[in-house]
Each structure stands twice: as C-alpha cells, then as structure tokens.
Design a protein around this motif. Structure first.
Motif, short mmCIF file in Angstrom:
data_model
loop_
_atom_site.label_atom_id
_atom_site.label_comp_id
_atom_site.label_asym_id
_atom_site.label_seq_id
_atom_site.Cartn_x
_atom_site.Cartn_y
_atom_site.Cartn_z
N ASN A 281 3.98 0.55 17.49
CA ASN A 281 2.73 0.10 17.12
C ASN A 281 3.06 -1.13 16.05
OD1 ASN A 281 -0.01 -0.10 16.45
ND2 ASN A 281 -0.08 2.26 16.38
N PRO A 282 3.69 -2.17 16.38
CA PRO A 282 4.04 -3.16 15.47
C PRO A 282 3.20 -3.55 14.43
CG PRO A 282 4.36 -3.92 17.69
CD PRO A 282 4.01 -2.53 17.93
N GLU A 283 2.06 -4.20 14.94
CA GLU A 283 1.28 -4.76 14.02
C GLU A 283 0.83 -3.77 12.77
OE1 GLU A 283 0.77 -7.75 14.64
OE2 GLU A 283 1.36 -7.62 16.81
N GLN A 284 0.39 -2.46 13.13
CA GLN A 284 0.05 -1.59 12.19
C GLN A 284 1.11 -1.29 11.20
OE1 GLN A 284 -1.59 2.06 13.56
NE2 GLN A 284 -1.87 3.12 11.72
N ASN A 285 2.46 -1.19 11.89
CA ASN A 285 3.50 -0.63 11.05
C ASN A 285 4.06 -1.63 10.11
OD1 ASN A 285 3.86 1.85 12.30
ND2 ASN A 285 5.26 1.08 13.80
N VAL A 286 3.70 -3.00 10.60
CA VAL A 286 4.18 -4.26 9.42
C VAL A 286 3.24 -3.81 8.19
CG1 VAL A 286 3.74 -6.65 8.86
CG2 VAL A 286 4.76 -6.04 11.05
N ARG A 287 1.73 -3.83 8.41
CA ARG A 287 0.91 -3.61 7.09
C ARG A 287 1.32 -2.20 6.49
NH1 ARG A 287 -2.88 -4.95 11.28
NH2 ARG A 287 -3.45 -2.88 11.54
N VAL A 288 1.86 -1.29 6.97
CA VAL A 288 1.85 0.13 6.12
C VAL A 288 3.18 -0.25 5.41
CG1 VAL A 288 2.72 2.51 6.49
CG2 VAL A 288 1.01 1.65 8.12
N LEU A 289 4.25 -0.74 6.17
CA LEU A 289 5.52 -1.23 5.56
C LEU A 289 5.42 -1.82 4.16
CD1 LEU A 289 8.02 -1.02 8.24
CD2 LEU A 289 7.80 0.51 6.92
N GLU A 290 4.40 -2.97 4.35
CA GLU A 290 4.15 -3.73 3.27
C GLU A 290 3.63 -3.21 1.96
OE1 GLU A 290 2.17 -7.02 5.20
OE2 GLU A 290 4.16 -8.33 5.46
N ARG A 291 2.79 -2.23 2.42
CA ARG A 291 2.00 -1.52 1.44
C ARG A 291 2.96 -0.55 0.58
NH1 ARG A 291 -2.80 -1.30 4.72
NH2 ARG A 291 -2.00 0.84 5.52
N VAL A 292 4.09 0.03 1.37
CA VAL A 292 4.91 0.98 0.80
C VAL A 292 5.92 0.29 0.12
CG1 VAL A 292 6.67 2.59 1.62
CG2 VAL A 292 4.75 2.80 2.69
N LYS A 293 6.33 -0.83 0.52
CA LYS A 293 7.34 -1.74 -0.15
C LYS A 293 6.46 -1.96 -1.54
CE LYS A 293 9.96 -5.90 0.49
NZ LYS A 293 10.97 -6.35 1.32
N ALA A 294 5.28 -2.54 -1.62
CA ALA A 294 4.75 -2.71 -2.92
C ALA A 294 4.64 -1.72 -4.02
CB ALA A 294 3.13 -3.29 -2.63
N LEU A 295 4.96 -0.56 -3.39
CA LEU A 295 5.00 0.59 -4.33
C LEU A 295 6.42 0.81 -5.13
CD1 LEU A 295 3.48 3.48 -2.13
CD2 LEU A 295 2.55 2.27 -4.23
N GLY A 296 7.44 -0.17 -4.59
CA GLY A 296 8.71 -0.20 -5.00
C GLY A 296 9.60 0.43 -4.41
N VAL A 297 9.39 0.80 -3.28
CA VAL A 297 10.33 1.47 -2.13
C VAL A 297 11.06 0.62 -1.27
CG1 VAL A 297 10.43 3.08 -0.21
CG2 VAL A 297 8.99 3.86 -1.99
N LYS A 298 12.51 0.53 -1.32
CA LYS A 298 13.02 -0.37 -0.31
C LYS A 298 13.09 0.23 0.96
CE LYS A 298 15.65 -3.19 -3.14
NZ LYS A 298 16.16 -2.70 -4.55
N LEU A 299 13.26 -0.64 1.96
CA LEU A 299 12.96 -0.43 3.30
C LEU A 299 14.25 -0.75 4.04
CD1 LEU A 299 9.40 -2.18 4.02
CD2 LEU A 299 9.95 0.42 3.26
N ALA A 300 14.50 0.19 4.87
CA ALA A 300 15.80 -0.09 5.80
C ALA A 300 15.50 0.05 7.29
CB ALA A 300 16.99 0.81 5.48
N LEU A 301 15.89 -0.79 7.88
CA LEU A 301 15.89 -0.71 9.33
C LEU A 301 17.18 -0.10 9.99
CD1 LEU A 301 14.82 -1.65 12.31
CD2 LEU A 301 16.17 -3.49 12.18
N ASP A 302 16.99 1.32 10.69
CA ASP A 302 17.92 2.14 10.90
C ASP A 302 18.43 2.05 12.46
OD1 ASP A 302 19.52 4.45 10.65
OD2 ASP A 302 18.02 6.00 10.68
N ASP A 303 19.67 2.21 12.73
CA ASP A 303 20.24 2.31 14.11
C ASP A 303 20.10 0.78 14.74
OD1 ASP A 303 20.56 5.00 13.45
OD2 ASP A 303 19.26 5.75 14.80
N PHE A 304 20.28 -0.34 13.95
CA PHE A 304 19.98 -1.48 14.48
C PHE A 304 20.84 -1.76 15.72
CE2 PHE A 304 21.35 -5.85 15.21
CZ PHE A 304 19.93 -6.40 15.56
#
Ligand code: C2E
Ligand code: MG
Ligand code: MG
Ligand code: MG
Length: 288
Positions: free
Chosen positions: A160-183
C-alpha cells in the motif's frame, strides 16, 4: 497421539503451517491470551558502530514463551498474528515495551544513549490509528533523545505504497527514526524506495553469504547509493571477523549479527551498555 499435547510437558515447537487447521486455531487462541499471561517479551540484539565496535543501539525482537510448546519463533507467530487482527495488539505491545525500556535505560544510564529499533508489520501501519498509537506511547514514555526507531520491510511497504508514505511521514514527524528492513529481498530499486522517508537502510543478511564473486561490488554499490540518498547503513547477519572488516572498509555505518551477539534479555543488555566496552576489537587499536 492426542495425548502428546495433552499434558504439561514441554514439546519442541512444531511449525504451525504443517499442523492441521485446528491447531492453527488453537495457536491463535493461545496467542490471544499470551499478552495478558505475560508470555510475550522482547530481546535485544546489539547494533554496533562499524568503525569502533561501540554499541549504538539494539533491535528489539519479540519472543513468545508458550507453556507447552516452548519458544515459538517469531517467523511463525507473527505470520499467524498478521492473518488476524491480533498483529495490532501484539505490535502495540512491542512498541510499548520497547519505549518503556528505552526510558528506563535513559534514566539509569543517561550518559550512554542507545537507540531501540522495533519491527512493525504492514498490517500495523495501515491501521487508521497507527500515528496516534505511536504519539500516545511517546507521551507515556517520553524519550529525551528521540531514540525510538521503527523498521519495516520493503515487501510490506509495497502492499500500500501511497498510504504508507503518508503514515511514515507523520510518524517521522513525531521524532521516530525509520529503517528499511531486509533490503534486497524484494525487487524494488533504491531510487524507488527513496520516495519513502527512511533514515536508515538495513542490508539483508542474505548478502553476507559468499555466494557470488560479485558480492562485494554489490555491497559496495548499495552502501554508496544509500549514503548518496542520505541514509545510514546497517549490515545485518554479520557473523564473523571477515565480514566485519570488509563491511567497515566499505563504509557501512553499523553492524548487527551474531558477531555482535545473540539477542539479550533487558538485564543483560543494560549490563553491556554500562560496561562501555566495544563489542569487537577497535580497528585503530588492532593496528597499533
Ligand atoms: P528481522 O527483523 O530481519 O530480524 C533479524 C533476525 O535475524 C532475527 O531473528 C535475529 O535473531 C536473526 N539474526 C541476527 N543475527 C543473525 C546472524 O548473524 N545470522 C543469522 N542467520 N541470523 C541472525 P528472529 O528474532 O527469529 O526474528 C525473525 C523475524 O521475525 C524478524 O526478522 C522480524 O521480521 C520478525 N519479528 C521479530 N520480532 C518482531 C516484532 O516485534 N514485530 C514484528 N512485526 N515482527 C517481528
Ligand atoms: Mg528487523
Ligand atoms: Mg532484518
Ligand atoms: Mg527478516
């Protein structure tokens, strides 16, 4: 036969998907009660700075201790949880435990900040309240240094890429760092993945197997491209000194794997942090 599972003896875990359907239903029912029965815990695998060997943080890995089946591997019970609504509850519990743990370490060991990276599955991300869940957890367990991270696999993002981008941006704005796992286990290019607001790229442990002569060139180009995109790099599945020195030389920022140790209980992790010793030899010291 039926008696085998009747008593209180600890049985070695049998992969759920090879059992009959009713057994999956039973495991699912057990999993429902696992949180309240205090059978779910997190263990913490050290992640070290590649150059110095110092502990930078930990990946939180979920464990389920089943009273009869023993330790059920997360690859088994997460898959079961993901097929139902259970993953929401389990995932929230993991985030809550990790955030509480971080706050405890920040208080007990204020001069030694570490990050904790929690696995989040796609089904958690698409729940409408995910951002609220994270902000609630951060409010209950304030982090002085913004050290809570979440990691998400590439394959789960693509559901669900479009929705996931938006969620991740909001979570990142809370100060949480985001990692892409198992690249590297999916089929997406890094340039496509750069549309997501990741801070960290974790190279899957399958790259550590010396399968092809092209491995090192591939690793080097992934690391260089990640850096060009502003991501720091964690190499997963680093098992020996050869891998460690090759990856450090290539510029990987962090290493994780059996060379940094098996996942630890919170108590053992705290002891390790307090010792302040590099987990593997420092390059500079080894050279002197
Ligand atoms: P992952 O996130 O890629 O976690 C790394 C897995 O590799 C862990 O297995 C870890 O113990 C193992 N590992 C670490 N170093 C090495 C090494 O040097 N060699 C090898 N061969 N393996 C190594 P684990 O703990 O069994 O977890 C398996 C998977 O279960 C995780 O893969 C993750 O996808 C999932 N998982 C674990 N905890 C959670 C959780 O709280 N939530 C969700 N959604 N998924 C979780
Ligand atoms: Mg992970
Ligand atoms: Mg991984
Ligand atoms: Mg994995």
């Amino acid at each position: 036969q039926a008696k085998r599972f009747g008593g209180d003896r600890v049985e070695p875990f049998r992969p759920a998907f090879r059992d009959g359907g009713s057994n999956i239903v039973q495991i699912e029912a057990d999993l429902h009660r696992a949180i309240e029965r205090d059978q779910i815990s997190l263990v913490y695998q050290p992640i070290i700075a590649a150059k110095t060997g110092d502990i930078a943080g930990f990946e939180a890995l979920m464990r389920w201790h089943h009273p009869r089946r023993g330790d059920v591997p997360p690859t088994e019970f997460i898959a079961i949880a993901e097929r139902s609504e259970l993953i929401g509850e389990l995932g929230a519990h993991a985030l809550e435990m990790a955030a509480a743990q971080l706050m405890e370490w920040e208080t007990a060991l204020p001069e030694m900040p570490v990050f904790v990276s929690v696995n989040v599955s796609a089904q958690q991300l698409v729940r409408r309240d995910f951002t609220n869940l994270v902000s609630g957890i951060l409010a209950r367990h304030p982090q002085r240094t913004h050290t809570l991270r979440i990691e998400i696999t590439e394959t789960s993002l693509m559901q669900n890429p479009e929705q996931n981008v938006r969620v991740l941006e909001r979570v990142k704005a809370l100060g949480v760092k985001l990692a892409l796992d198992d690249f590297g286990t999916g089929y997406s290019s890094l340039s496509y993945l750069s549309r997501f607001p990741f801070d960290v790229l974790k190279i899957d442990r399958s790259f550590m197997r010396p399968i092809s002569s092209g491995r090192d060139a591939l690793l080097r180009s992934i690391i260089d491209m990640a850096h060009a995109l502003g991501l720091s790099v964690v190499a997963e599945g680093v098992e020996d000194e050869d891998d460690r020195s090759v990856l450090a030389e290539m510029g990987a920022d962090y290493l994780q794997g059996f060379i940094t140790g098996q996942p630890l209980t919170p108590e053992d992790a705290a002891t390790l942090i307090a010792q302040r010793n590099p987990i593997v030899a420092r390059e500079e010291q080894a050279a002197e």
